[in-house]
Design a protein around this motif. Sequence first.
Motif, PDB file in Angstrom:
ATOM      1  N   PHE A  44      -6.373   9.111 -76.697  1.00 30.15           N
ATOM      2  CA  PHE A  44      -7.737   9.154 -76.187  1.00 30.15           C
ATOM      3  C   PHE A  44      -7.830   8.533 -74.805  1.00 30.15           C
ATOM      4  CE2 PHE A  44     -11.746   6.647 -75.830  1.00 30.15           C
ATOM      5  CZ  PHE A  44     -12.625   7.710 -75.670  1.00 30.15           C
ATOM      6  N   ARG A  45      -8.605   9.185 -73.923  1.00 28.06           N
ATOM      7  CA  ARG A  45      -8.870   8.649 -72.588  1.00 28.06           C
ATOM      8  C   ARG A  45     -10.349   8.871 -72.292  1.00 28.06           C
ATOM      9  NH1 ARG A  45      -5.484   9.365 -66.939  1.00 28.06           N
ATOM     10  NH2 ARG A  45      -7.164   8.585 -65.592  1.00 28.06           N
ATOM     11  N   LEU A  46     -11.105   7.786 -72.173  1.00 29.08           N
ATOM     12  CA  LEU A  46     -12.558   7.862 -72.083  1.00 29.08           C
ATOM     13  C   LEU A  46     -13.031   8.631 -70.863  1.00 29.08           C
ATOM     14  CD1 LEU A  46     -15.355   7.064 -73.123  1.00 29.08           C
ATOM     15  CD2 LEU A  46     -15.135   4.918 -71.853  1.00 29.08           C
ATOM     16  N   ASP A  47     -12.498   8.338 -69.671  1.00 26.07           N
ATOM     17  CA  ASP A  47     -12.996   9.014 -68.472  1.00 26.07           C
ATOM     18  C   ASP A  47     -12.753  10.509 -68.524  1.00 26.07           C
ATOM     19  OD1 ASP A  47     -10.248   8.624 -68.247  1.00 26.07           O
ATOM     20  OD2 ASP A  47     -10.305   8.520 -66.059  1.00 26.07           O
ATOM     21  N   ALA A  48     -11.595  10.909 -69.032  1.00 22.06           N
ATOM     22  CA  ALA A  48     -11.287  12.333 -69.147  1.00 22.06           C
ATOM     23  C   ALA A  48     -12.188  13.009 -70.167  1.00 22.06           C
ATOM     24  CB  ALA A  48      -9.822  12.533 -69.519  1.00 22.06           C
ATOM     25  N   ALA A  49     -12.449  12.316 -71.281  1.00 19.77           N
ATOM     26  CA  ALA A  49     -13.308  12.882 -72.320  1.00 19.77           C
ATOM     27  C   ALA A  49     -14.729  13.080 -71.815  1.00 19.77           C
ATOM     28  CB  ALA A  49     -13.306  11.978 -73.549  1.00 19.77           C
ATOM     29  N   LEU A  50     -15.258  12.090 -71.114  1.00 26.82           N
ATOM     30  CA  LEU A  50     -16.622  12.198 -70.585  1.00 26.82           C
ATOM     31  C   LEU A  50     -16.716  13.283 -69.524  1.00 26.82           C
ATOM     32  CD1 LEU A  50     -17.659   8.436 -70.334  1.00 26.82           C
ATOM     33  CD2 LEU A  50     -18.419  10.122 -72.013  1.00 26.82           C
ATOM     34  N   ALA A  51     -15.717  13.377 -68.657  1.00 26.65           N
ATOM     35  CA  ALA A  51     -15.718  14.414 -67.632  1.00 26.65           C
ATOM     36  C   ALA A  51     -15.628  15.801 -68.260  1.00 26.65           C
ATOM     37  CB  ALA A  51     -14.557  14.194 -66.654  1.00 26.65           C
ATOM     38  N   ALA A  52     -14.826  15.921 -69.315  1.00 25.98           N
ATOM     39  CA  ALA A  52     -14.714  17.212 -70.007  1.00 25.98           C
ATOM     40  C   ALA A  52     -16.031  17.590 -70.665  1.00 25.98           C
ATOM     41  CB  ALA A  52     -13.594  17.145 -71.046  1.00 25.98           C
ATOM     42  N   LEU A  53     -16.704  16.615 -71.264  1.00 32.28           N
ATOM     43  CA  LEU A  53     -17.980  16.888 -71.920  1.00 32.28           C
ATOM     44  C   LEU A  53     -19.031  17.317 -70.908  1.00 32.28           C
ATOM     45  CD1 LEU A  53     -19.851  16.895 -74.371  1.00 32.28           C
ATOM     46  CD2 LEU A  53     -20.214  14.440 -74.008  1.00 32.28           C
ATOM     47  N   LEU A  54     -19.176  16.558 -69.833  1.00 36.36           N
ATOM     48  CA  LEU A  54     -20.169  16.905 -68.819  1.00 36.36           C
ATOM     49  C   LEU A  54     -19.834  18.238 -68.162  1.00 36.36           C
ATOM     50  CD1 LEU A  54     -22.711  16.165 -67.313  1.00 36.36           C
ATOM     51  CD2 LEU A  54     -21.341  14.752 -65.765  1.00 36.36           C
ATOM     52  N   GLY A  55     -18.547  18.471 -67.920  1.00 40.87           N
ATOM     53  CA  GLY A  55     -18.144  19.746 -67.332  1.00 40.87           C
ATOM     54  C   GLY A  55     -18.466  20.919 -68.235  1.00 40.87           C
ATOM     55  N   ALA A  56     -18.237  20.746 -69.543  1.00 43.11           N
ATOM     56  CA  ALA A  56     -18.543  21.818 -70.489  1.00 43.11           C
ATOM     57  C   ALA A  56     -20.037  22.113 -70.525  1.00 43.11           C
ATOM     58  CB  ALA A  56     -18.048  21.435 -71.883  1.00 43.11           C
ATOM     59  N   LEU A  57     -20.856  21.062 -70.496  1.00 44.24           N
ATOM     60  CA  LEU A  57     -22.312  21.250 -70.507  1.00 44.24           C
ATOM     61  C   LEU A  57     -22.772  21.966 -69.237  1.00 44.24           C
ATOM     62  CD1 LEU A  57     -23.432  17.783 -71.899  1.00 44.24           C
ATOM     63  CD2 LEU A  57     -23.387  19.958 -73.127  1.00 44.24           C
ATOM     64  N   LEU A  58     -22.201  21.583 -68.089  1.00 40.19           N
ATOM     65  CA  LEU A  58     -22.570  22.233 -66.829  1.00 40.19           C
ATOM     66  C   LEU A  58     -22.145  23.698 -66.822  1.00 40.19           C
ATOM     67  CD1 LEU A  58     -21.700  19.404 -64.282  1.00 40.19           C
ATOM     68  CD2 LEU A  58     -23.984  20.288 -64.807  1.00 40.19           C
ATOM     69  N   LEU A  59     -20.968  23.995 -67.343  1.00 39.82           N
ATOM     70  CA  LEU A  59     -20.524  25.387 -67.406  1.00 39.82           C
ATOM     71  C   LEU A  59     -21.452  26.220 -68.285  1.00 39.82           C
ATOM     72  CD1 LEU A  59     -16.649  24.947 -67.692  1.00 39.82           C
ATOM     73  CD2 LEU A  59     -17.893  25.992 -65.787  1.00 39.82           C
ATOM     74  N   GLN A  60     -21.909  25.632 -69.400  1.00 37.90           N
ATOM     75  CA  GLN A  60     -22.838  26.354 -70.277  1.00 37.90           C
ATOM     76  C   GLN A  60     -24.162  26.605 -69.579  1.00 37.90           C
ATOM     77  OE1 GLN A  60     -22.510  27.543 -73.694  1.00 37.90           O
ATOM     78  NE2 GLN A  60     -24.324  28.557 -72.883  1.00 37.90           N
ATOM     79  N   ILE A  61     -24.683  25.598 -68.892  1.00 43.25           N
ATOM     80  CA  ILE A  61     -25.945  25.769 -68.169  1.00 43.25           C
ATOM     81  C   ILE A  61     -25.779  26.797 -67.053  1.00 43.25           C
ATOM     82  CG2 ILE A  61     -27.607  24.617 -66.660  1.00 43.25           C
ATOM     83  CD1 ILE A  61     -27.076  22.055 -68.305  1.00 43.25           C
ATOM     84  N   GLY A  62     -24.676  26.722 -66.327  1.00 47.00           N
ATOM     85  CA  GLY A  62     -24.427  27.699 -65.276  1.00 47.00           C
ATOM     86  C   GLY A  62     -24.346  29.115 -65.820  1.00 47.00           C
ATOM     87  N   ALA A  63     -23.686  29.268 -66.966  1.00 47.64           N
ATOM     88  CA  ALA A  63     -23.607  30.588 -67.592  1.00 47.64           C
ATOM     89  C   ALA A  63     -24.983  31.075 -68.020  1.00 47.64           C
ATOM     90  CB  ALA A  63     -22.671  30.531 -68.796  1.00 47.64           C
ATOM     91  N   ASN A  64     -25.808  30.165 -68.547  1.00 46.88           N
ATOM     92  CA  ASN A  64     -27.161  30.550 -68.952  1.00 46.88           C
ATOM     93  C   ASN A  64     -27.975  31.037 -67.759  1.00 46.88           C
ATOM     94  OD1 ASN A  64     -26.631  29.846 -71.599  1.00 46.88           O
ATOM     95  ND2 ASN A  64     -27.555  27.825 -71.443  1.00 46.88           N
ATOM     96  N   LEU A  65     -27.881  30.333 -66.640  1.00 41.70           N
ATOM     97  CA  LEU A  65     -28.609  30.735 -65.445  1.00 41.70           C
ATOM     98  C   LEU A  65     -28.098  32.072 -64.918  1.00 41.70           C
ATOM     99  CD1 LEU A  65     -28.748  27.280 -63.618  1.00 41.70           C
ATOM    100  CD2 LEU A  65     -30.667  28.470 -64.680  1.00 41.70           C
TER     101      LEU A  65
END
Length: 305
Positions: A44-65
């Motif tokens: 486990f690596r916290l910074d990588a996990a948080l960046a992956a989570l935020l990146g995934a959410l942004l990609l989903q929002i971008g796809a929705n738009l």
Amino acid sequence: MEGNHPPQVSTWQAWVLAARPRTLPAAASPVIMATALAWAERVFRLDAALAALLGALLLQIGANLANDYFDYQKGADTPERLGPLRVTQAGLLTPRQVLTGAGVVFGLAGLLGFYLLTIAGWPVALIGLASILAALAYTGGPRPYGYRGWGEVAVFLFFGLAAVVGTYYVQARQISLSAVVTAIPIGLLIVNILVVNNLRDIPTDRASGKYTLAARFGEAWARREYLVLAVLTYLITLGTVLLGWLPKGGLLSMLSLPLAIRLTQEIWHLQGRALNRCLAGSAQLALAFSLLFSLGIVIEKWLFG
């Protein structure tokens, strides 16, 4: 807010509607599962996990738009649409605003991707770039694959395999069999979100020339597809745990089975706008499955080491 008459909302509220927050569990669920697996396997690596989570959410929002913009341009979104309100079609935001917003969101996702690139190397860049291109090509371009029945395949690849394996990789710097296996059931559950969406939209999709698998093969076929994918989700989870490919704690995800059964029963009886309830429920099912799976393997590791 799902009727044919647009609500009176502020610009900020319009952007929230455009982001479609109810779809975000589909982006978060695979990241949560991959991160729990990484924790259980001591990578486990916290910074990588948080960046992956935020990146995934942004990609989903971008796809929705992007989908909001391109579906409007191609005539797939009309006043007869039965799904949740689309801001471009409703006139809440201009097409230019929505397209610009998609670009900004994808740009922010790219910045997070660059950070992950510094952590885990070039494979992250390939996954991120492929994800953005897939989001745009789903409804954009001269031959959008979402209009030709390839949506389910793309969702499984990007919300299942790429999301889980990618999130695990940026923490562990390697790929494991357990990460690949974990991607399969959650990928299937997220595909079912799309199945419900396409089932509801069969009449308007056919009228606009958008031939999803549901539009091609009909309502009965789409309902069977949902059932088969739901059954496979739980059978694969059970089988891979019994084979020792996943931790036994992953069986806690079976507690979400009653919700899956209820949703499957509703899908066999509901039609049209009423399916929006099943759409939201399917996203909640994916999140519940992922949280229970993750909690189970964390508890197992904590108790038994």
